[in-house]
Enzyme design. Structure first.
Site, PDB file in Angstrom:
ATOM      1  N   GLY A 121       1.057  -1.264  -0.035  1.00 38.14           N
ATOM      2  CA  GLY A 121       0.082   0.031  -0.103  1.00 38.14           C
ATOM      3  C   GLY A 121       0.660   1.327  -0.083  1.00 38.14           C
TER       4      GLY A 121
ATOM      5  N   ILE B  76       2.377   2.931   2.568  1.00 44.22           N
ATOM      6  CA  ILE B  76       3.455   3.114   3.222  1.00 44.22           C
ATOM      7  C   ILE B  76       4.486   2.086   2.722  1.00 44.22           C
ATOM      8  CG2 ILE B  76       4.446   2.513   5.382  1.00 44.22           C
ATOM      9  CD1 ILE B  76       1.877   3.257   6.734  1.00 44.22           C
TER      10      ILE B  76
ATOM     11  N   THR C   9       6.377  -2.264  10.907  1.00 45.47           N
ATOM     12  CA  THR C   9       5.637  -0.962  11.315  1.00 45.47           C
ATOM     13  C   THR C   9       4.128  -0.889  10.867  1.00 45.47           C
ATOM     14  OG1 THR C   9       6.216   0.020   9.126  1.00 45.47           O
ATOM     15  CG2 THR C   9       7.709   0.530  10.887  1.00 45.47           C
TER      16      THR C   9
ATOM     17  N   ARG D 121       1.208  -3.604  11.916  1.00 43.81           N
ATOM     18  CA  ARG D 121       0.387  -3.791  13.327  1.00 43.81           C
ATOM     19  C   ARG D 121       1.103  -5.035  14.015  1.00 43.81           C
ATOM     20  NH1 ARG D 121      -1.427   0.551  13.272  1.00 43.81           N
ATOM     21  NH2 ARG D 121      -3.744   1.163  13.582  1.00 43.81           N
TER      22      ARG D 121
ATOM     23  N   GLU E   9      -0.034  -2.691  23.708  1.00 44.49           N
ATOM     24  CA  GLU E   9       0.518  -1.519  23.887  1.00 44.49           C
ATOM     25  C   GLU E   9      -0.119  -0.823  25.008  1.00 44.49           C
ATOM     26  OE1 GLU E   9       0.930   0.239  20.138  1.00 44.49           O
ATOM     27  OE2 GLU E   9       1.906  -1.247  19.109  1.00 44.49           O
TER      28      GLU E   9
ATOM     29  N   HIS F 210       5.779   2.910  19.159  1.00 44.26           N
ATOM     30  CA  HIS F 210       4.782   3.195  18.165  1.00 44.26           C
ATOM     31  C   HIS F 210       4.762   4.765  17.707  1.00 44.26           C
ATOM     32  CE1 HIS F 210       0.504   1.576  16.541  1.00 44.26           C
ATOM     33  NE2 HIS F 210       0.924   2.692  15.924  1.00 44.26           N
TER      34      HIS F 210
END
Length: 333
Positions: free
Chosen positions: A163, A165, A240, A242, A271, A291
């Site tokens: 995608g 990113i 980076t 999930r 998290e 994150h």
């Protein structure tokens, strides 16, 4: 009639300290109620904030499930995430209630790609180990075998997911002279940046495996023990996307057993991680960040502002700007 006030739609916001002018703009058009506590709201606290709202602005870490949607009530028309990922939202429950759900693509792609490249460099070149030795006063006389890492230039980068990113990472990798390949189950074409390869081939032939997929039922744990066994022992794994996409226990076992050179994580299954004895925070060949993929002033402000514009559009009867893929851009009547 003179003296009669017009009721303004109510918008709930899950935090009070958000960057940018997005929430302030909402307040000029709607009645905005924001959670003001020093810590993120619990589900019960957030339920109290959202009652009676027509629009809801939340962060990617907030859980928006059926019970929260019911707490908001039947007037809720739009849930706007200041996040690209949306695994915290029960999309099916929102669809059943005719609620539009939006997110923030485009805004954070380049900023997150910068962090992905930083993790590749930090992990592969073992830069944190050198920094740690320096801070401990353990930087001794020059040695040819000290702080040795592996080259990034000339390495093969494998992108899982292709995608916005991932393509931004591919552009950066070109500047490092990396060979780039990718796997996406529904996008099998090559482009000027990367070539498509089957999943197993990507794992076997990449020097760096970089994860860029959302967390879904299909992607949960997709990098586990069996997949890590296919990856070169000289390779680096970076995530980076999930946290749940990578099996963290299997990753630690591979690093400890010498079956993987290094890894870098900006996302984790649970998290935040606050225990100093956490194995993820103490593995010398693993670089962990809290994150921060989208954490620049401009990007975080842009995320909030896009979420606000989505709410404004829907509450004023216009299609949402960035609804989730495959979901309606207008609420059901």
């Amino acid at each position: 009639m003179s003296g009669t006030s017009v009721r303004r739609p109510r918008v709930a916001v899950s935090r009070t300290a958000l960057p940018g002018a997005g929430v302030g703009h909402l307040a000029t058009r709607f009645d905005v109620t924001a959670w003001t506590g020093p810590q993120p709201p619990t589900p019960a606290e957030l339920a109290g904030v959202v009652r009676g709202c027509e629009g809801l602005l939340v962060l990617g870490s907030d859980r928006v499930d059926a019970s929260l949607l019911d707490a908001a009530g039947p007037d809720l028309r739009v849930v706007a995430l200041a996040s690209m990922g949306y695994d915290g939202v029960d999309v099916a429950a929102a669809a059943e209630r005719g609620i539009v759900v939006t997110h923030t693509p485009d805004v954070l792609a380049d900023t997150t790609a910068d962090v992905a490249m930083a993790l590749i460099l930090m992990a592969r070149r073992r830069l944190p180990a050198g920094m740690d030795a320096l801070h401990r006063g353990a930087w001794g006389a020059f040695r040819m075998d000290a702080f040795l890492g592996l080259d990034v230039h000339g390495a093969t980068l494998g992108l899982i997911g292709y995608g916005q990113i991932a393509r931004a990472v591919a552009r950066r990798a070109a500047g490092f002279g990396m060979r780039v390949q990718h796997h996406h189950p529904r996008r099998r074409e090559d482009d000027e940046l990367s070539r498509w390869v089957p999943f197993d081939e990507l794992l076997r032939t990449s020097d760096v495996v970089s994860v860029h997929t959302p967390l879904t039922d299909e992607t949960k744990g997709m990098i586990g023990k069996a997949e890590l066994a296919l990856i070169k022992p000289t390779a680096t794994v970076v995530n980076t996307g999930r946290g749940g996409v990578v099996d963290e226990e299997a990753l630690l076992m591979a690093l400890r057993g010498g079956d993987l050179h290094s890894a870098g994580l900006d996302v984790m299954t649970d998290e935040p991680r606050t225990d100093p004895s956490d194995p993820l925070l103490n593995e010398p060949h693993l670089v962990v960040l809290p994150h921060v993929g989208s954490a620049t002033e401009a990007t975080r402000a842009g995320m909030v502002e896009l979420a606000a514009r989505n709410i404004e559009a829907v509450l004023e009867g216009h299609p949402a700007l960035t609804p989730l893929p495959g979901t309606p851009s207008l609420p059901e009547q």
